[in-house]
Design a protein around this motif. Sequence first.
Motif, mmCIF file in Angstrom:
data_model
loop_
_atom_site.group_PDB
_atom_site.id
_atom_site.type_symbol
_atom_site.label_atom_id
_atom_site.label_comp_id
_atom_site.label_asym_id
_atom_site.label_seq_id
_atom_site.Cartn_x
_atom_site.Cartn_y
_atom_site.Cartn_z
ATOM 1 N N MET A 1 118.220 160.501 104.732
ATOM 2 C CA MET A 1 116.982 159.817 104.472
ATOM 3 C C MET A 1 116.470 160.099 103.071
ATOM 4 S SD MET A 1 113.722 159.509 106.818
ATOM 5 C CE MET A 1 112.132 159.147 106.185
ATOM 6 N N ASN A 2 116.800 161.215 102.495
ATOM 7 C CA ASN A 2 116.309 161.543 101.167
ATOM 8 C C ASN A 2 116.810 160.560 100.113
ATOM 9 O OD1 ASN A 2 114.898 163.756 102.112
ATOM 10 N ND2 ASN A 2 116.692 165.057 102.002
ATOM 11 N N TRP A 3 118.028 160.067 100.290
ATOM 12 C CA TRP A 3 118.545 159.101 99.316
ATOM 13 C C TRP A 3 117.766 157.789 99.395
ATOM 14 C CZ3 TRP A 3 120.627 154.510 100.977
ATOM 15 C CH2 TRP A 3 120.991 154.445 102.321
ATOM 16 N N THR A 4 117.201 157.471 100.566
ATOM 17 C CA THR A 4 116.398 156.246 100.656
ATOM 18 C C THR A 4 115.097 156.393 99.869
ATOM 19 O OG1 THR A 4 115.378 156.941 102.744
ATOM 20 C CG2 THR A 4 117.338 155.561 102.888
ATOM 21 N N GLY A 47 112.403 162.466 96.949
ATOM 22 C CA GLY A 47 113.689 162.279 97.607
ATOM 23 C C GLY A 47 114.759 163.201 97.050
ATOM 24 N N ILE A 48 114.690 163.473 95.756
ATOM 25 C CA ILE A 48 115.677 164.357 95.128
ATOM 26 C C ILE A 48 115.463 165.798 95.585
ATOM 27 C CG2 ILE A 48 116.427 165.315 92.913
ATOM 28 C CD1 ILE A 48 115.763 162.526 91.703
ATOM 29 N N PHE A 49 114.205 166.190 95.739
ATOM 30 C CA PHE A 49 113.869 167.534 96.192
ATOM 31 C C PHE A 49 113.234 167.461 97.580
ATOM 32 C CE2 PHE A 49 113.667 167.730 91.556
ATOM 33 C CZ PHE A 49 114.517 168.789 91.309
ATOM 34 N N PRO A 50 114.028 167.454 98.648
ATOM 35 C CA PRO A 50 113.454 167.378 100.000
ATOM 36 C C PRO A 50 112.620 168.617 100.321
ATOM 37 C CG PRO A 50 115.868 167.466 100.064
ATOM 38 C CD PRO A 50 115.463 167.521 98.636
ATOM 39 N N ALA A 51 111.717 168.457 101.264
ATOM 40 C CA ALA A 51 110.794 169.539 101.620
ATOM 41 C C ALA A 51 111.513 170.758 102.174
ATOM 42 C CB ALA A 51 109.761 169.043 102.619
ATOM 43 N N ILE A 53 114.358 171.887 101.193
ATOM 44 C CA ILE A 53 115.088 172.563 100.115
ATOM 45 C C ILE A 53 114.114 173.224 99.142
ATOM 46 C CG2 ILE A 53 116.723 172.239 98.208
ATOM 47 C CD1 ILE A 53 118.161 171.551 100.680
ATOM 48 N N ASN A 54 113.146 172.446 98.646
ATOM 49 C CA ASN A 54 112.175 172.964 97.691
ATOM 50 C C ASN A 54 110.809 172.370 98.022
ATOM 51 O OD1 ASN A 54 110.713 173.869 95.481
ATOM 52 N ND2 ASN A 54 112.448 173.635 94.082
ATOM 53 N N PHE A 55 110.076 173.054 98.865
ATOM 54 C CA PHE A 55 108.821 172.524 99.394
ATOM 55 C C PHE A 55 107.780 172.272 98.312
ATOM 56 C CE2 PHE A 55 104.610 173.043 101.336
ATOM 57 C CZ PHE A 55 104.674 172.028 102.269
ATOM 58 N N LEU A 56 107.627 173.195 97.375
ATOM 59 C CA LEU A 56 106.595 173.040 96.354
ATOM 60 C C LEU A 56 106.860 171.847 95.442
ATOM 61 C CD1 LEU A 56 105.725 176.710 95.352
ATOM 62 C CD2 LEU A 56 104.329 175.074 96.598
ATOM 63 N N VAL A 57 108.078 171.712 94.954
ATOM 64 C CA VAL A 57 108.399 170.577 94.082
ATOM 65 C C VAL A 57 108.226 169.276 94.847
ATOM 66 C CG1 VAL A 57 110.234 169.454 92.751
ATOM 67 C CG2 VAL A 57 109.943 171.925 92.610
ATOM 68 N N HIS A 58 108.712 169.241 96.073
ATOM 69 C CA HIS A 58 108.581 168.041 96.906
ATOM 70 C C HIS A 58 107.110 167.673 97.108
ATOM 71 C CE1 HIS A 58 109.403 165.215 100.172
ATOM 72 N NE2 HIS A 58 108.390 165.781 100.809
ATOM 73 N N THR A 59 106.292 168.656 97.435
ATOM 74 C CA THR A 59 104.886 168.408 97.717
ATOM 75 C C THR A 59 104.135 167.963 96.465
ATOM 76 O OG1 THR A 59 104.937 170.031 99.484
ATOM 77 C CG2 THR A 59 102.772 169.422 98.639
ATOM 78 N N PHE A 60 104.303 168.709 95.371
ATOM 79 C CA PHE A 60 103.575 168.347 94.155
ATOM 80 C C PHE A 60 104.062 167.033 93.561
ATOM 81 C CE2 PHE A 60 102.582 173.017 93.906
ATOM 82 C CZ PHE A 60 101.249 172.856 94.210
ATOM 83 N N ALA A 61 105.319 166.711 93.758
ATOM 84 C CA ALA A 61 105.829 165.425 93.265
ATOM 85 C C ALA A 61 105.334 164.264 94.120
ATOM 86 C CB ALA A 61 107.355 165.444 93.249
ATOM 87 N N SER A 62 105.169 164.486 95.406
ATOM 88 C CA SER A 62 104.769 163.382 96.281
ATOM 89 C C SER A 62 103.260 163.128 96.289
ATOM 90 C CB SER A 62 105.255 163.636 97.703
ATOM 91 O OG SER A 62 104.625 164.768 98.258
ATOM 92 N N LEU A 63 102.449 164.090 95.918
ATOM 93 C CA LEU A 63 100.993 163.910 95.949
ATOM 94 C C LEU A 63 100.498 162.760 95.070
ATOM 95 C CD1 LEU A 63 99.619 167.544 96.191
ATOM 96 C CD2 LEU A 63 99.542 165.752 97.919
#
Length: 142
Positions: A1-4, A47-51, A53-63
Amino acid sequence: MNWTFTLTGIAVFTGAIFLHKFWPDNKKTKTATVLLVIFGLSYSISGIFPADINFLVHTFASLPGMFVQIPALIIIGRAIKSTMPKLSKWTYFCLTLNLLSLLFIFTACVSRAAGGLNSEGTLCFNLAVDGCYRRCAAKQIS
């Protein structure tokens, strides 16, 4: 799903750039294009940094992606209202869906913090949504 997520973000990024030429050329639509580009990048990075794998990058990128599309859709809807009224209505419909999605996400987070998914607030919210759904369905049937 991350690639989507990554592919969808790339599609939004590319679409914002290529669709800009069809909108009125003014500062507001340029701002909307920048906001949609930020939305696409945000979506791709989450999508590149799934939660898991790297929760902080994923969260700050998605906000930023959760919020920047709202003013972008408002700006675009207003800009194309006279030249493309049907597309403007569709834009406002998409805006409404985005706002409802954010409301549901926020409500779920607050209800979990208040005592889980079976808390009284969530139960009341679910009953209200279910009641509205049943009322609309009953009107369509009759």
